[in-house]
Design a protein around this motif. Structure first.
Motif, short mmCIF file in Angstrom:
data_model
loop_
_atom_site.label_atom_id
_atom_site.label_comp_id
_atom_site.label_asym_id
_atom_site.label_seq_id
_atom_site.Cartn_x
_atom_site.Cartn_y
_atom_site.Cartn_z
N SER A 157 4.68 10.87 8.48
CA SER A 157 5.47 10.25 7.41
C SER A 157 5.26 10.99 6.09
N SER A 183 0.46 8.42 9.56
CA SER A 183 1.05 8.25 8.23
C SER A 183 0.09 8.57 7.09
N HIS A 184 -1.20 8.25 7.29
CA HIS A 184 -2.16 8.39 6.19
C HIS A 184 -2.96 9.69 6.28
N ILE A 207 -4.05 4.16 15.09
CA ILE A 207 -4.06 4.77 13.75
C ILE A 207 -5.46 5.34 13.56
N GLY A 235 11.37 7.53 8.38
CA GLY A 235 10.03 7.01 8.13
C GLY A 235 9.26 6.80 9.42
N ALA A 236 7.95 6.54 9.26
CA ALA A 236 7.07 6.37 10.42
C ALA A 236 7.40 5.09 11.18
N LEU A 237 7.81 4.06 10.44
CA LEU A 237 8.09 2.80 11.15
C LEU A 237 9.32 2.96 12.06
N ARG A 239 12.06 8.02 2.43
CA ARG A 239 12.38 7.39 3.72
C ARG A 239 12.47 8.43 4.84
N SER A 256 5.86 9.18 3.44
CA SER A 256 5.78 8.03 2.53
C SER A 256 4.46 7.95 1.77
N LYS A 257 3.36 8.23 2.44
CA LYS A 257 2.06 8.04 1.79
C LYS A 257 1.64 9.31 1.05
N ASN A 261 -5.02 1.54 9.07
CA ASN A 261 -4.50 0.48 8.21
C ASN A 261 -4.66 -0.83 8.98
N ALA A 280 3.40 -2.84 3.36
CA ALA A 280 3.40 -1.40 3.62
C ALA A 280 1.98 -0.94 3.89
N ALA A 312 0.85 -1.20 0.00
CA ALA A 312 0.00 0.00 0.00
C ALA A 312 0.88 1.24 0.00
C1 LIG Z 1 0.12 2.86 9.52
C2 LIG Z 1 1.47 2.85 8.89
N1 LIG Z 1 2.53 3.23 9.60
C3 LIG Z 1 3.77 3.23 9.08
C4 LIG Z 1 3.98 2.83 7.78
C5 LIG Z 1 5.38 2.85 7.25
O1 LIG Z 1 5.67 4.17 6.92
P1 LIG Z 1 7.14 4.65 6.56
O2 LIG Z 1 7.35 4.32 5.13
O3 LIG Z 1 7.07 6.14 6.79
O4 LIG Z 1 8.09 3.97 7.48
C6 LIG Z 1 2.91 2.41 7.01
C7 LIG Z 1 3.13 1.93 5.64
O5 LIG Z 1 2.32 1.27 5.08
C8 LIG Z 1 1.62 2.43 7.57
O6 LIG Z 1 0.56 2.06 6.87
#
Ligand SMILES: Cc1ncc(COP(=O)(O)O)c(C=O)c1O
Length: 495
Positions: free
Chosen positions: A323, A296-297, A261, A191-193, A333, A325-326, A266, A495, A130
């Protein structure tokens, strides 16, 4: 058959390009459009004659631009067939096998979409990951950031909290969202993770309980477990948050922290409204649990109407995780933490145990993107809205027995199947050339084999191929014995 990009569509996609000289400007505009996916990989480009007319340039300009594009690896010509979009390294450059499984096809294609007698790499439809391609403007932001870089080369380049200009830009983002924030409350992460892992290290000790939603984004659970946390779950219903069930889980688990979240959860896609956030904030406060809120979203509201306030507006003690990323692109990153001042020292210390800062160039890129954030995000939203609507229509047409609530934003559709056989459907789908994630991957508490998550990040023609194959797989499995799934799924890289 390869999709064709008409000359008028190409003229719209390219917009205004530098005409000094025109062939170079045109080649660069084409390269960016192919590179960021506005012109899909493999699409047939308009003929030189048609593009010449549509752009009002000379034929030589188009001929030279196409030749340059081919030379740079962003197009290939096939004698008698035309010129086709390509990228150096082929489509595989965009994938990592850890994120997207590579199926081995063992059954003939049943959807009539051109069986080639073996599944080539570019034949796989990825409905696992995703995460979308970059919106227009990212390559330009990188180019501009390279110009900003020399100012930093005289220093050591380590910024363990954040590049000051980016901390200011992130703080300003929260200010605009109604959460007063000083740059000192911002830590930029990979990144968020990575942000979740830092928070887990800082807040949770071995054996502490962390409460997560069920279903939930599995990599976050992995990060919490990695910090030694014991995971407790609170159910999120297929149609909405269940705040009473959440409060009950909170009372029972007495967690040290709760990972939430609230913005297009997600995998369910739910958006928690302000009243729900207020209630949840009060419940968490009463339980002395630290809210760890993954936003993130957040930027992916696809329908009209206002977004609820960020969770930190209701719970000043919350640690927010953001993040790029989305909203923009996973390849940057970059993400960030926005935290209460009192938590700063602990979080920075935890961060130093993992890394010493994010790359300067990417931070400069994100600073530039944040300067025109609404515009950057608008392009991403428009594309995602069209793709969401397309996916919804496809699932309704080809999988009419599957139930879902159309999310107001985010990137995924959480589908409930008529029988608890999602893992079997996912396996059959893999053999037919479409990779999907079954519910157990999102179920730290086990179960959920009645669900499949479908992201809408792929281009429309790929979504269509994927859903057709998935429908064939579901039909094949239909009537199978339900597969028990009491075991929590192993950590996976979705993801
Ligand atoms: C809820 C959530 N958190 C974190 C991430 C990862 O984000 P990042 O790429 O910023 O590490 C995702 C990626 O799908 C996500 O859906």
């Amino acid at each position: 058959m390869a999709p064709l990009v008409s000359a008028s569509r190409m003229a719209t996609l390219l917009g205004d390009f530098d005409r000094s000289p025109a062939y170079l400007g045109l080649a660069e505009a084409l390269r960016l459009a192919v590179g960021d996916g506005r012109v899909p990989f493999g699409a047939r480009l308009p003929s030189e004659r048609e593009l010449t007319t549509a752009l009002g340039v000379s034929r030589t300009t188009v001929t030279r631009a196409y030749a340059l594009l081919v030379e740079q690896g962003y197009a290939v010509t096939r004698r008698g067939a035309g010129t086709f979009a390509h990228v150096p390294g082929g489509p595989d450059r965009a994938r990592d096998r850890a994120l997207t499984p590579r199926p081995t096809r063992t059954v003939p294609r049943a959807d009539g979409l051109g069986d080639r007698g073996g599944l080539g790499d570019d034949d796989l439809v990825d409905l696992v990951c995703a995460a979308g391609s970059a919106p227009p403007g990212v390559a330009e932001a990188y180019a501009a950031a390279v110009g900003d870089l020399p100012a930093y080369l005289g220093g050591h380049g380590y910024f363990p909290t954040a590049l000051p200009c980016l901390a200011e830009a992130v703080a300003a983002l929260y200010e605009r969202r109604g959460v007063p924030t000083s740059p000192d409350q911002v830590v930029v992460t990979a990144g968020a993770l990575a942000g979740t892992a830092i928070v887990a290290q800082a807040v949770l000790g071995p054996g502490d309980r962390a409460l997560v939603e069920n279903p939930v984004y599995p990599n976050a659970v992995h990060a919490l477990r990695h910090a030694g946390a014991r995971i407790a779950t609170a159910p999120v219903a297929p149609t909405a948050w269940d705040l009473d069930a959440y409060a009950a889980a909170l009372r029972q688990a007495a967690p040290r922290a709760a990972y939430l979240i609230c913005d297009f959860q997600n995998p369910t896609g739910h958006l928690l409204d302000d009243a729900g956030r207020e209630r949840l904030a009060a419940d968490l406060r009463a339980a002395h649990a630290v809210p760890v809120v993954d936003e993130s979203h957040r930027d992916l509201l696809l329908d009209d109407g206002p977004m609820p306030a960020p969770f930190a507006a209701h719970a000043p003690e919350a640690i927010s995780i953001g993040s790029a990323s989305k909203a923009v692109w996973g390849g940057l990153r970059l993400g960030w933490l926005r935290m209460p001042t009192a938590a700063t020292a602990e979080l920075v210390e935890a961060r130093l145990g993992l890394d010493l800062g994010a790359p300067v160039l990417e931070q400069l890129v994100l600073t530039r993107l944040l300067a025109t954030w609404p515009e950057v995000v608008r392009a991403q939203r428009e594309r995602l809205r069209a793709q969401r609507d397309h996916l919804v229509a496809l699932v309704r047409e080809h999988l009419p027995a599957w139930r879902f609530t159309v999310p107001r934003g985010g990137m995924v559709l959480w589908c409930e199947l008529p029988a608890p056989n999602a893992s079997a459907v996912a396996l059959a789908a893999e053999r037919r050339g479409v990779a999907v994630s079954a519910g157990p991957q999102f179920a730290p508490g086990g179960g959920l084999d009645r669900f499949v998550r479908l992201p809408w990040v792929a281009p429309p023609d790929e979504l269509e191929r994927g859903v057709r194959r998935l429908a064939a797989a579901a039909a094949e499995v239909d009537g199978d014995e339900p597969r028990g799934s009491g075991r929590p799924a192993a950590p996976v890289l979705v993801a």
